[in-house]
Design an enzyme around this catalytic site. Structure first.
Site, PDB file in Angstrom:
ATOM      1  N   ARG A   1     -41.786  38.067  17.852  1.00 53.78           N
ATOM      2  CA  ARG A   1     -40.371  38.429  17.745  1.00 53.78           C
ATOM      3  C   ARG A   1     -39.641  37.696  16.632  1.00 53.78           C
ATOM      4  NH1 ARG A   1     -42.093  39.800  22.338  1.00 53.78           N
ATOM      5  NH2 ARG A   1     -43.190  37.868  22.076  1.00 53.78           N
ATOM      6  N   THR A   2     -39.823  36.388  16.570  1.00 57.47           N
ATOM      7  CA  THR A   2     -39.002  35.628  15.630  1.00 57.47           C
ATOM      8  C   THR A   2     -39.307  36.062  14.190  1.00 57.47           C
ATOM      9  OG1 THR A   2     -38.942  33.813  17.189  1.00 57.47           O
ATOM     10  CG2 THR A   2     -38.280  33.306  14.940  1.00 57.47           C
TER      11      THR A   2
ATOM     12  N   LYS B   1     -54.672  22.650   1.711  1.00 58.61           N
ATOM     13  CA  LYS B   1     -55.168  21.707   0.693  1.00 58.61           C
ATOM     14  C   LYS B   1     -54.492  20.355   0.833  1.00 58.61           C
ATOM     15  CE  LYS B   1     -55.608  25.394  -2.752  1.00 58.61           C
ATOM     16  NZ  LYS B   1     -55.030  25.865  -4.017  1.00 58.61           N
TER      17      LYS B   1
ATOM     18  N   ARG C   1     -41.124  27.981  10.922  1.00 60.76           N
ATOM     19  CA  ARG C   1     -41.563  27.559  12.260  1.00 60.76           C
ATOM     20  C   ARG C   1     -42.710  26.590  12.079  1.00 60.76           C
ATOM     21  NH1 ARG C   1     -42.791  31.410  17.305  1.00 60.76           N
ATOM     22  NH2 ARG C   1     -40.535  31.170  17.387  1.00 60.76           N
TER      23      ARG C   1
ATOM     24  N   HIS D   1     -34.820  25.583  18.956  1.00 61.32           N
ATOM     25  CA  HIS D   1     -35.056  26.948  18.459  1.00 61.32           C
ATOM     26  C   HIS D   1     -33.680  27.623  18.324  1.00 61.32           C
ATOM     27  CE1 HIS D   1     -36.796  30.735  17.674  1.00 61.32           C
ATOM     28  NE2 HIS D   1     -37.675  30.825  18.652  1.00 61.32           N
TER      29      HIS D   1
HETATM   30  C1  NCD Z   1     -40.235  31.300  22.160  1.00 66.21           C
HETATM   31  C2  NCD Z   1     -40.674  30.186  21.257  1.00 66.21           C
HETATM   32  O1  NCD Z   1     -41.383  30.402  20.282  1.00 66.21           O
HETATM   33  O2  NCD Z   1     -40.262  29.061  21.541  1.00 66.21           O
HETATM   34  N1  NCD Z   1     -40.520  32.568  21.655  1.00 66.21           N
HETATM   35  C3  NCD Z   1     -39.634  33.181  20.800  1.00 66.21           C
HETATM   36  O3  NCD Z   1     -39.362  32.687  19.736  1.00 66.21           O
HETATM   37  N2  NCD Z   1     -39.027  34.305  21.214  1.00 66.21           N
HETATM   38  C4  NCD Z   1     -40.649  31.147  23.561  1.00 66.21           C
HETATM   39  C5  NCD Z   1     -42.102  30.934  23.891  1.00 66.21           C
HETATM   40  O4  NCD Z   1     -42.964  30.923  23.007  1.00 66.21           O
HETATM   41  O5  NCD Z   1     -42.380  30.774  25.069  1.00 66.21           O
END
Ligand code: NCD
Length: 307
Positions: free
Chosen positions: A54-55, A83, A104, A132
């Site tokens: 999703r993200t 590397k 991320r 997040h």
């Molecule tokens: C979450 C995350 O990555 O922290 N997912 C997301 O970004 N929608 C939640 C999860 O991974 O459980």
């Protein structure tokens, strides 16, 4: 002024700045066509050192729907990280090619180091078990759209409150609205970290309770925020297996809830919400995923200063 800024922590923006983003998201939802060339000629880089559906997709869809373009990686081994390149050097290089970046990373604080190393806006798309903030924009936009306000809410957060970064960010952000209460539902091994309880909840005099059983409290909630047990953050697999099915939300349990309780989940779900719940009008988690794209469209536009 949001132009040129980064988003690393949910507290980086005031609640007035958040409103600016949410109001723009509302306008985009109402009339997406009007915004489809806002980011013509701009490039978003997505640097994903951890899995994501999703993200990353919603960030990329957001930029494409604004008329911009995207580049990036979802597999760090295909980049010079393999590397031994540092975050600092990687982001300085990416800034030569892109206008904004979403990162991320499994290490807490990595996106912050990136943001401090460049003038390009950097967005934290999840750092380890820490924060997040764009999931929180998503969550708040969803709640605000359905409930009409972010005040006067009793929010139950359920599942892995120790490693679940989405809950940490949600608690931080919601701590600034009027009359918000938290019910923290978790096994004792996965309780909310002390720093969140001390520095956010207690410091702001926010009412909260910690409980283990969902059935005892579900009837008092306006929002039930379910989370997955974060397998990748466990040191011991047996411990994960023992705790992974601590909560399974099903229709029986929901029958005890208010008629208008919202069920949210950042997704991905593993076992913690039965599929039968998906048809319940209180289940908002897939709509929430869609709001995530609009929230990110508004965020990108504001940080690029194109509106
Ligand atoms: C979450 C995350 O990555 O922290 N997912 C997301 O970004 N929608 C939640 C999860 O991974 O459980």
């Amino acid at each position: 002024m949001l132009k040129g800024r980064s988003l690393i922590d949910p507290m980086d923006f005031t609640i007035y700045e958040l409103d600016e983003i949410f109001n723009l998201a509302d306008q985009i939802i109402a009339n997406p066509q009007e915004f489809s060339h806002l980011c013509d000629g701009k490039i978003l880089a997505t640097l994903f050192y951890e899995p994501s559906t999703r993200t990353r997709f919603s960030f990329e869809a957001a930029m494409l729907r604004l008329g911009g373009q995207v580049l990036g990686f979802s597999e760090p081994n295909s980049s010079s990280t393999a590397k031994g390149e540092s975050i600092k050097d990687t982001i300085r290089t990416i800034a030569c090619y892109a206008d904004i970046a979403a990162m991320r990373h499994p290490k807490e604080g990595a996106p912050k180091i990136a943001a401090l190393s460049t003038d390009m806006p950097v967005i934290n798309a999840g750092d380890g078990g820490h924060q997040h903030p764009t999931q929180t924009l998503t969550d708040l936009l969803t709640i605000r759209s359905v409930k009409g306000s972010l005040s006067n809410l009793t929010i139950g957060a359920c599942g892995d409150l120790k490693f679940g970064r989405t809950v940490h960010s949600l608690i931080k952000a919601m701590s600034r609205y009027e009359n918000v209460k938290f019910v923290l539902i978790s096994p004792k091994e996965l309780k909310t970290p002390d720093y969140i309880k001390k520095e956010v909840l207690k410091k702001n005099n926010i009412e909260f309770v910690e409980v283990e059983k969902m059935e005892d409290v579900i009837g008092s909630l306006d929002i039930l925020y379910m989370t997955r047990v974060q397998k990748e953050r466990f040191f011991n697999e047996d411990e994960y297996i023992r705790l992974k099915d601590s909560y399974i939300l099903n229709e029986d349990k929901i029958s005890l809830a208010k008629e208008d309780m919202m069920i949210l989940h950042p997704l991905p779900r593993v076992n913690e919400i039965s599929y039968e719940v998906d048809d319940d009008p209180r289940a908002y988690y897939f709509k929430q995923a869609k709001y995530g794209m609009y929230a990110r469209m508004a965020l990108i536009a504001k940080l690029l200063g194109v509106i």
